[in-house]
Design a protein around this motif. Structure first.
Motif, short mmCIF file in Angstrom:
data_model
loop_
_atom_site.label_atom_id
_atom_site.label_comp_id
_atom_site.label_asym_id
_atom_site.label_seq_id
_atom_site.Cartn_x
_atom_site.Cartn_y
_atom_site.Cartn_z
N ALA A 208 0.83 -1.21 0.00
CA ALA A 208 0.00 0.00 0.00
C ALA A 208 0.87 1.26 0.00
O ALA A 208 0.58 2.23 -0.72
CB ALA A 208 -0.92 0.00 1.22
N LEU A 209 1.94 1.23 0.79
CA LEU A 209 2.85 2.38 0.83
C LEU A 209 3.53 2.57 -0.52
O LEU A 209 3.78 3.69 -0.97
CB LEU A 209 3.89 2.19 1.94
CG LEU A 209 3.35 2.22 3.37
CD1 LEU A 209 4.47 1.93 4.37
CD2 LEU A 209 2.71 3.57 3.67
N GLY A 210 3.84 1.45 -1.18
CA GLY A 210 4.42 1.53 -2.52
C GLY A 210 3.44 2.10 -3.52
O GLY A 210 3.83 2.86 -4.42
N ARG A 211 2.17 1.76 -3.35
CA ARG A 211 1.13 2.23 -4.27
C ARG A 211 0.92 3.74 -4.18
O ARG A 211 0.54 4.38 -5.16
CB ARG A 211 -0.19 1.52 -3.97
CG ARG A 211 -0.17 0.03 -4.28
CD ARG A 211 -0.52 -0.22 -5.75
NE ARG A 211 -1.94 -0.09 -5.97
CZ ARG A 211 -2.48 0.51 -7.02
NH1 ARG A 211 -1.72 1.07 -7.93
NH2 ARG A 211 -3.78 0.56 -7.17
N ILE A 212 1.14 4.31 -2.98
CA ILE A 212 0.93 5.75 -2.81
C ILE A 212 2.26 6.51 -2.82
O ILE A 212 2.28 7.72 -2.57
CB ILE A 212 0.17 6.05 -1.50
CG1 ILE A 212 0.97 5.59 -0.29
CG2 ILE A 212 -1.20 5.41 -1.53
CD1 ILE A 212 0.30 5.91 1.05
N SER A 213 3.34 5.80 -3.10
CA SER A 213 4.66 6.43 -3.13
C SER A 213 4.78 7.41 -4.30
O SER A 213 4.13 7.26 -5.34
CB SER A 213 5.73 5.34 -3.25
OG SER A 213 7.00 5.92 -3.45
N LYS A 214 5.64 8.40 -4.12
CA LYS A 214 5.91 9.36 -5.19
C LYS A 214 6.99 8.86 -6.14
O LYS A 214 7.29 9.51 -7.14
CB LYS A 214 6.32 10.70 -4.58
CG LYS A 214 5.20 11.37 -3.77
CD LYS A 214 5.65 12.70 -3.19
CE LYS A 214 4.55 13.35 -2.39
NZ LYS A 214 4.98 14.66 -1.80
N ILE A 215 7.59 7.72 -5.81
CA ILE A 215 8.60 7.11 -6.67
C ILE A 215 7.88 6.32 -7.76
O ILE A 215 7.25 5.29 -7.46
CB ILE A 215 9.55 6.19 -5.87
CG1 ILE A 215 10.20 6.98 -4.73
CG2 ILE A 215 10.60 5.58 -6.78
CD1 ILE A 215 11.03 6.13 -3.79
N SER A 216 7.95 6.77 -8.98
CA SER A 216 7.15 6.21 -10.06
C SER A 216 7.40 4.72 -10.31
O SER A 216 6.46 3.96 -10.51
CB SER A 216 7.39 6.99 -11.36
OG SER A 216 8.76 6.97 -11.71
N ILE A 217 8.68 4.31 -10.28
CA ILE A 217 8.97 2.90 -10.55
C ILE A 217 8.42 2.00 -9.46
O ILE A 217 7.90 0.91 -9.74
CB ILE A 217 10.50 2.68 -10.72
CG1 ILE A 217 10.77 1.24 -11.17
CG2 ILE A 217 11.25 2.99 -9.42
CD1 ILE A 217 12.20 1.00 -11.58
N LEU A 218 8.49 2.45 -8.21
CA LEU A 218 7.95 1.68 -7.09
C LEU A 218 6.43 1.60 -7.19
O LEU A 218 5.83 0.54 -6.95
CB LEU A 218 8.36 2.32 -5.77
CG LEU A 218 7.91 1.60 -4.48
CD1 LEU A 218 8.44 0.18 -4.45
CD2 LEU A 218 8.37 2.37 -3.26
N LYS A 219 5.84 2.70 -7.57
CA LYS A 219 4.39 2.75 -7.74
C LYS A 219 3.94 1.82 -8.87
O LYS A 219 2.91 1.14 -8.77
CB LYS A 219 3.96 4.19 -8.03
CG LYS A 219 2.46 4.42 -7.98
CD LYS A 219 2.15 5.91 -8.10
CE LYS A 219 0.66 6.16 -7.97
NZ LYS A 219 0.35 7.61 -8.04
N GLY B 272 1.81 -1.55 -8.35
CA GLY B 272 0.54 -1.53 -9.08
C GLY B 272 0.37 -2.78 -9.94
O GLY B 272 -0.72 -3.36 -10.00
N ALA B 273 1.45 -3.18 -10.60
CA ALA B 273 1.42 -4.40 -11.42
C ALA B 273 1.19 -5.63 -10.54
O ALA B 273 0.46 -6.55 -10.90
CB ALA B 273 2.73 -4.54 -12.19
N TYR B 274 1.83 -5.63 -9.38
CA TYR B 274 1.67 -6.74 -8.43
C TYR B 274 0.20 -6.90 -8.04
O TYR B 274 -0.36 -8.01 -8.08
CB TYR B 274 2.53 -6.47 -7.20
CG TYR B 274 2.25 -7.38 -6.03
CD1 TYR B 274 2.91 -8.60 -5.91
CD2 TYR B 274 1.34 -7.02 -5.03
CE1 TYR B 274 2.66 -9.44 -4.83
CE2 TYR B 274 1.09 -7.85 -3.95
CZ TYR B 274 1.74 -9.06 -3.86
OH TYR B 274 1.48 -9.88 -2.79
N VAL B 275 -0.42 -5.80 -7.67
CA VAL B 275 -1.83 -5.83 -7.25
C VAL B 275 -2.71 -6.27 -8.41
O VAL B 275 -3.63 -7.08 -8.24
CB VAL B 275 -2.27 -4.46 -6.72
CG1 VAL B 275 -3.78 -4.42 -6.51
CG2 VAL B 275 -1.55 -4.14 -5.41
N LEU B 276 -2.44 -5.75 -9.60
CA LEU B 276 -3.24 -6.10 -10.78
C LEU B 276 -3.19 -7.59 -11.07
O LEU B 276 -4.22 -8.24 -11.30
CB LEU B 276 -2.74 -5.31 -11.99
CG LEU B 276 -3.43 -5.64 -13.33
CD1 LEU B 276 -4.90 -5.29 -13.27
CD2 LEU B 276 -2.74 -4.90 -14.47
#
Length: 213
Positions: free
Chosen positions: A37-48, A52-56
């Protein structure tokens, strides 16, 4: 009645495996969900993008397919995982994705003024998150988390595909041996009781969160 009495000890053995899968999955998937969740709301685009791909992928494919892929598919890549760890890994990864979206929604629901106020007070990002944001988010996300926990109890039945002796597999074997559906009836009652206990515990915990109101 004799069939039921004979089957009960076997059902209890299967229940032990079911409870183990349930408890271990819950213990590891919730922290994983917070991290994702923290990665999803992170400002670091690659982490986001990665989270995001993981969740999808994990939410977009059936849990049963994920269990089969980890246990039967990974050996084709020379990665062999024993039955129990394979089942745990699949369950944790799957529920981590679902919990991640719940946590993400809860965190984003907190007013931005809370973050700004914490910054004015000189709190670190870590203290802001764990002492201010997360306690408030937990109150909002507890109902959907509780719903996922109840679903997890039922999803443990899917691990029969890797040959673990959980409740459903035990019932199927007994049903074939006895030519009776009574083992399935017993297992259904066991699931209902187990889910009833979990639901009562969750309701008790939810009441404890009322101090935020």
């Amino acid at each position: 009645m004799n069939e039921i009495i004979t089957f009960i000890p076997q059902a209890l053995e299967g229940l032990k495996v079911t409870i183990e899968i349930f408890a271990i999955t819950l213990i590891f998937s919730i922290p994983l969900g917070v991290i994702i969740a923290l990665g999803r709301i992170s400002k670091i685009s690659i982490l986001k993008s990665i989270t995001g791909a993981y969740v999808l992928i994990l939410r977009g494919t059936p849990l049963l397919l994920q269990i089969l892929f980890i246990f039967f598919g990974l050996p084709l890549l020379n990665i062999s995982i024993p039955r129990f760890p394979a089942a745990i890994l699949a369950m944790v990864l799957n529920y981590g994705a679902y919990f991640a979206e719940i946590f993400r929604a809860g965190i984003l629901s907190i007013d931005k003024g809370q973050f700004e106020g914490a910054e004015v007070l000189g709190l670190s990002k870590k203290d802001t998150f764990f002492r201010i944001i997360m306690p408030q988010a937990l109150k909002k996300i507890f109902p959907p988390v509780a719903s996922e926990v109840v679903t997890l109890v039922k999803d443990t039945a899917l691990i029969y595909v890797v040959g673990l002796d959980e409740l459903l597999k035990i019932a199927k074997i007994a049903s074939n041996r006895l030519s009776s559906i009574m083992p399935f009836v017993v297992v259904a009652v066991v699931y209902l009781i187990f889910n009833g206990i979990i639901t009562k515990v969750l309701e008790f915990i939810e009441k404890k969160f009322n101090y935020y109101e």
